[in-house]
Design an enzyme around this catalytic site. Structure first.
Site, mmCIF file in Angstrom:
data_model
loop_
_atom_site.group_PDB
_atom_site.id
_atom_site.type_symbol
_atom_site.label_atom_id
_atom_site.label_comp_id
_atom_site.label_asym_id
_atom_site.label_seq_id
_atom_site.Cartn_x
_atom_site.Cartn_y
_atom_site.Cartn_z
ATOM 1 N N ASP A 1 -4.385 -18.258 2.916
ATOM 2 C CA ASP A 1 -5.365 -18.991 2.107
ATOM 3 C C ASP A 1 -6.148 -19.973 2.974
ATOM 4 O O ASP A 1 -7.370 -20.074 2.890
ATOM 5 C CB ASP A 1 -4.706 -19.695 0.906
ATOM 6 N N ASP B 1 -6.873 -6.074 4.300
ATOM 7 C CA ASP B 1 -7.907 -5.424 3.502
ATOM 8 C C ASP B 1 -8.920 -6.472 3.031
ATOM 9 O O ASP B 1 -10.138 -6.317 3.179
ATOM 10 C CB ASP B 1 -7.215 -4.756 2.296
ATOM 11 N N LYS C 1 1.695 -15.072 4.678
ATOM 12 C CA LYS C 1 2.044 -16.003 3.595
ATOM 13 C C LYS C 1 3.567 -16.210 3.651
ATOM 14 O O LYS C 1 4.271 -16.116 2.639
ATOM 15 C CB LYS C 1 1.592 -15.398 2.257
ATOM 16 N N TYR D 1 0.806 -1.221 0.000
ATOM 17 C CA TYR D 1 0.000 0.000 0.000
ATOM 18 C C TYR D 1 0.839 1.272 0.000
ATOM 19 O O TYR D 1 0.286 2.380 0.017
ATOM 20 C CB TYR D 1 -0.980 0.005 1.179
#
Ligand code: NAI
Length: 461
Positions: free
Chosen positions: A204, A228, A171, A124
């Site tokens: 995930d 987000d 992740k 971001y």
């Protein structure tokens, strides 16, 4: 004593739901005085700037603001008002409760999740470049300071709210360095909070678990991009964005806002649902220590929804003003005067200790543009040797070339086997490439720390 709060009504349905908020605060005698400031379309039209300096000054002066949705014009180069406010005021924590709301259509019951999203860093920063006409890059920046601060914010909040478990979502199995740092910082902070359970889950798997068994989670803490996405997913578990509140928390300043947009399709029609803004206001009152007033507003809202009195988006037939009337009619008076007994969670970003680590430059990854096959780059330049080439992260040299599509963008790794190198050595590589007519488009320096590589390997290396 009255507290002054900056109110940004916003665009589209913003003024209608803000008026509902003002009426409800007045009915509940909430000791808050609103100081109106503008942001969004009106500000762009008047000042050419979506967030005028006076608005930022008002928020800084009052320390607390509540904001309706603002429209981000498509094109024209106007930055999102929300992103500008978050970044300018360093509102580093985005706090999104996802709690079952009576009467809001949802497949799940008894959800009570709190999502804490790092609000500044990650992709971001919007640091993006085309490296070649065909290859674009976005820089994902994760800092030790930012990660330690958001982890501490999460654990302090857990302790304050009596929550039992904080789960880091990441992740790090793929992004071993960036998300690895986020996770390392989370674990470092977790070790100081032995009264709160800490664990982690890959993003995930987290999404799959959330939609199949959401009640297993208590609090989630995530880097910006995953935060987000996952916070919207969690809003979907309890009735969608129309009922999702949020707070953006900084060191001395906090801005609360509904998560939904300005709903131009229903603006000015007295159809908007003020629930999300009211829940954000409840979050704001809790932040300010005005718990009794928070309960009065929240209880009246929940009773109204549970009675089946709803706006059209939730399957009801009430207008914004009728729904507001119903909430006011369901309001009980504050039972006893508020005493502000505690302070909001405040976290100071840590200054990393001077660790005197052995940080050593050992080479560089030089990215070159070369159409068709492997680029004929020199195998040796001074003390630096070509040790690896990759295409989109997969090793294509040395050794057999895998059967992958080769894009005209190659990473050429130059390292030294004879010890530290200098940036002058790296510049020599760039000059050597230019002499051969090979266009370089990006360079990353390779460092080791106490002899450990601080860069990733290629796939297949
Ligand atoms: P949106 O959230 O405004 O609308 C999506 C759908 O949900 C529409 O059908 C709308 O009528 C409905 N809806 C949203 N809030 C509602 C409410 N409180 N009551 C009843 N129905 C509601 O999303 P959209 O259309 O993508 O964006 C419109 C504008 O809002 C854009 O300019 C966008 O940039 C801006 N936006 C602003 C945000 C903010 O200020 N926090 C967040 C998201 C979008």
């Amino acid at each position: 004593m009255k507290h002054t709060v900056t109110l940004i009504k916003g665009d589209g349905i913003g003024p209608e739901i803000a008026d509902a908020l003002i009426r409800i605060f007045n009915a509940a005698n909430v000791p808050v005085e609103f100081e109106e400031a503008i942001a969004g379309l009106e500000a762009i039209e008047k000042f050419g700037n979506g967030v005028p300096p006076e608005t930022l000054e008002s928020i800084k002066r009052n320390g607390v603001a509540i904001k309706g949705p603002t429209t981000t014009p498509v094109g024209g180069g106007h930055k999102s008002v929300n992103v500008t406010i978050r970044k300018t005021l360093e509102l580093y924590a985005n706090v999104r409760p996802a709690r079952t709301i009576p009467g809001a259509p949802s497949r799940y019951e008894n959800i009570d999740l709190l999502v804490i999203r790092e609000n500044i860093e990650d992709t971001y920063g919007g640091i993006e470049h085309f490296q070649t006409p065909n290859v674009a890059q976005c820089l994902k920046l994760i800092t030790r300071q930012g990660s330690l601060a958001i982890a501490r914010y999460a654990f302090e909040t857990a302790r304050k709210l009596g929550r039992k478990r904080v789960t880091a979502v990441h992740k790090a199995n793929i992004m071993k360095i960036t998300d690895g740092l986020f996770l390392e910082c989370f674990r470092q902070v977790a070790a100081e909070y032995t009264d709160i359970e800490a664990d982690d889950v890959i993003v995930d798997n987290c999404c799959m678990q959330l939609v199949s068994k959401p009640e297993q989670f208590d609090m989630l803490v995530l880097p910006n991009l995953f935060g987000d996405i996952v916070s919207d997913l969690c809003a979907g578990l309890v009735g969608g964005l129309g009922v999702a509140p949020g707070g953006n928390i900084g060191r001395d300043v906090a801005v609360f806002e509904a998560v939904h947009g300005s709903a131009p399709d229903i603006a000015g029609k007295n159809l908007a649902n003020p629930t999300a803004l009211l829940l954000s206001a409840v979050q704001m009152l809790q932040y300010m220590g005005l718990y009794n007033y928070a309960d009065v507003v929240s209880d009246a809202l929940m009773k109204t929804l549970a009675d089946g009195q709803r706006t059209r988006d939730l399957g009801g037939s009430l207008s914004t003003t009728e729904f507001t009337d119903a909430i006011i009619a369901n309001m009980h008076p504050v039972r006893h005067e508020e005493t502000v007994s505690d302070q909001p969670v405040r976290v100071t970003h840590p200054v990393p200790a001077d660790t005197k680590e052995d940080w050593t430059l050992v080479g560089a990854d030089v990215f070159v543009e070369w159409p068709g096959g492997l680029p004929p780059v020199p195998p040796t330049v001074g003390s630096l040797q070509l040790t690896m080439m990759s295409n989109r992260g997969t090793k294509v040299y040395p050794g057999p070339q895998p059967d992958i599509m080769i894009v005209d963008h190659h990473r050429c790794r130059y390292t030294s086997s004879t010890g530290p190198v200098t940036t002058a050595d790296v510049l020599s590589v760039l000059h050597a490439l230019e002499e051969k007519g090979i266009r370089w488009c990006h360079v990353e320096l390779l460092n080791t720390c106490n002899s450990e590589p601080r860069y990733s390997k290629a796939q297949g290396e």
